[in-house]
Write an enzyme that holds these catalytic residues in place. Structure first.
Site, mmCIF file in Angstrom:
data_model
loop_
_atom_site.group_PDB
_atom_site.id
_atom_site.type_symbol
_atom_site.label_atom_id
_atom_site.label_comp_id
_atom_site.label_asym_id
_atom_site.label_seq_id
_atom_site.Cartn_x
_atom_site.Cartn_y
_atom_site.Cartn_z
ATOM 1 N N PHE A 104 -8.402 -6.493 -26.594
ATOM 2 C CA PHE A 104 -9.224 -6.915 -25.456
ATOM 3 C C PHE A 104 -10.449 -6.000 -25.365
ATOM 4 O O PHE A 104 -10.782 -5.465 -24.301
ATOM 5 C CB PHE A 104 -8.432 -6.872 -24.140
ATOM 6 C CG PHE A 104 -7.114 -7.594 -24.174
ATOM 7 C CD1 PHE A 104 -7.032 -8.948 -23.853
ATOM 8 C CD2 PHE A 104 -5.950 -6.934 -24.537
ATOM 9 C CE1 PHE A 104 -5.810 -9.624 -23.877
ATOM 10 C CE2 PHE A 104 -4.722 -7.587 -24.566
ATOM 11 C CZ PHE A 104 -4.656 -8.938 -24.237
ATOM 12 N N ASP A 152 -7.220 -15.145 -30.055
ATOM 13 C CA ASP A 152 -6.592 -15.494 -28.784
ATOM 14 C C ASP A 152 -5.367 -14.608 -28.617
ATOM 15 O O ASP A 152 -4.331 -14.838 -29.233
ATOM 16 C CB ASP A 152 -6.196 -16.971 -28.780
ATOM 17 C CG ASP A 152 -5.484 -17.378 -27.496
ATOM 18 O OD1 ASP A 152 -5.399 -16.550 -26.565
ATOM 19 O OD2 ASP A 152 -5.007 -18.528 -27.425
ATOM 20 N N CYS A 199 -5.999 -3.533 -14.626
ATOM 21 C CA CYS A 199 -6.553 -3.790 -13.295
ATOM 22 C C CYS A 199 -5.529 -4.492 -12.406
ATOM 23 O O CYS A 199 -5.858 -4.939 -11.311
ATOM 24 C CB CYS A 199 -7.833 -4.625 -13.395
ATOM 25 S SG CYS A 199 -7.615 -6.208 -14.226
#
Length: 242
Positions: A104, A152, A199
């Site tokens: 990511f 993905d 997060c």
């Protein structure tokens, strides 16, 4: 509306659900000129249109300059982002012989600072535009030991070429849904350390269980107040292989 502080000035990303008239556009352009900002419109279909643009935005990080585009995922609190990257690099302790996987990776926020410490870094991101931006940022900063791939990360990655390589260290910084689908593969890679930036404490707790069951122990846990005066916190967890 979202205000973003770039190295060159302030830009505003204004989201709208209707169709601005020519009179609306004229008023918005005049507002942008008066305020000395760049202004972009984002429609309900996520398409972004530059309405008043004077510069190509970038931000400074750890002595690097990272170009981005409105709509890219970036950390908007620059001082806290700087501290977050410093802390992640300190915890991961990458050395000149280490190969690091950054999942990511976005536009290279962690990848490029890591590349200055490690032998090689592989960054993986789901958005092709951000992969291209990360590659551009590596060239922009003269970094030639970072490679980037589009994938993905919510699907099966086992068959991908980069996923079959060996890695000494892993860093991941997923969005709020977390990284459950790739956690088993991270365990199979058997890195000596994993730094997970999150997060969302709920998905961090869920994904951490996969690491713990796979033979890792939680060594350090920290919080960063990325969004002051809100209930949102960034968490960082360090895991080491037992």
């Amino acid at each position: 509306a979202e205000l973003i502080q770039a190295e060159q000035g302030i830009l505003m990303l204004l989201r709208h659900t209707g169709r601005p008239t020519e009179a609306d556009r004229a008023q918005l352009i005049e507002f942008a000129k008066t305020q000395g900002i760049d202004l972009y419109l984002q429609a309900a279909d996520e398409q972004i249109e530059p309405l008043h643009r004077q510069f190509a935005p970038s931000y400074s990080l750890d002595g690097l300059s990272l170009a981005f585009a409105p709509g890219d995922f970036i950390q908007v609190n620059a001082p806290v982002n700087q501290r977050m990257v410093e802390q992640a690099l300190s915890w991961l302790e990458a050395g000149k012989d280490d190969k690091v996987l950054d999942l990511f990776c976005g536009i290279g926020n962690f990848t490029l600072p890591l590349a200055r410490q490690a032998r090689e870094v592989v960054g993986v991101e789901g958005e092709l535009a951000m992969v291209a931006r990360a590659e551009e940022n590596a060239r922009r900063n003269g970094i030639n030991n970072a490679r980037f791939y589009k994938a993905d990360l919510s699907g099966d990655i086992a068959g991908m070429s980069w996923a079959r390589e060996g890695f000494d260290l892993v860093l991941l910084d997923p969005a709020r849904p977390g990284a459950f689908e790739v956690m088993e593969h991270v365990v199979k890679l058997s890195p000596r350390r994993v730094v997970y930036v999150s997060c969302n404490p709920v998905t961090l707790a869920r994904d951490s269980q996969v690491l713990v069951k796979g033979g890792y122990r939680l060594v350090r846990l920290g919080m960063l107040d990325m969004f002051p005066h809100t209930g949102h916190l960034e968490s960082m967890a360090l895991f080491e292989r037992k």
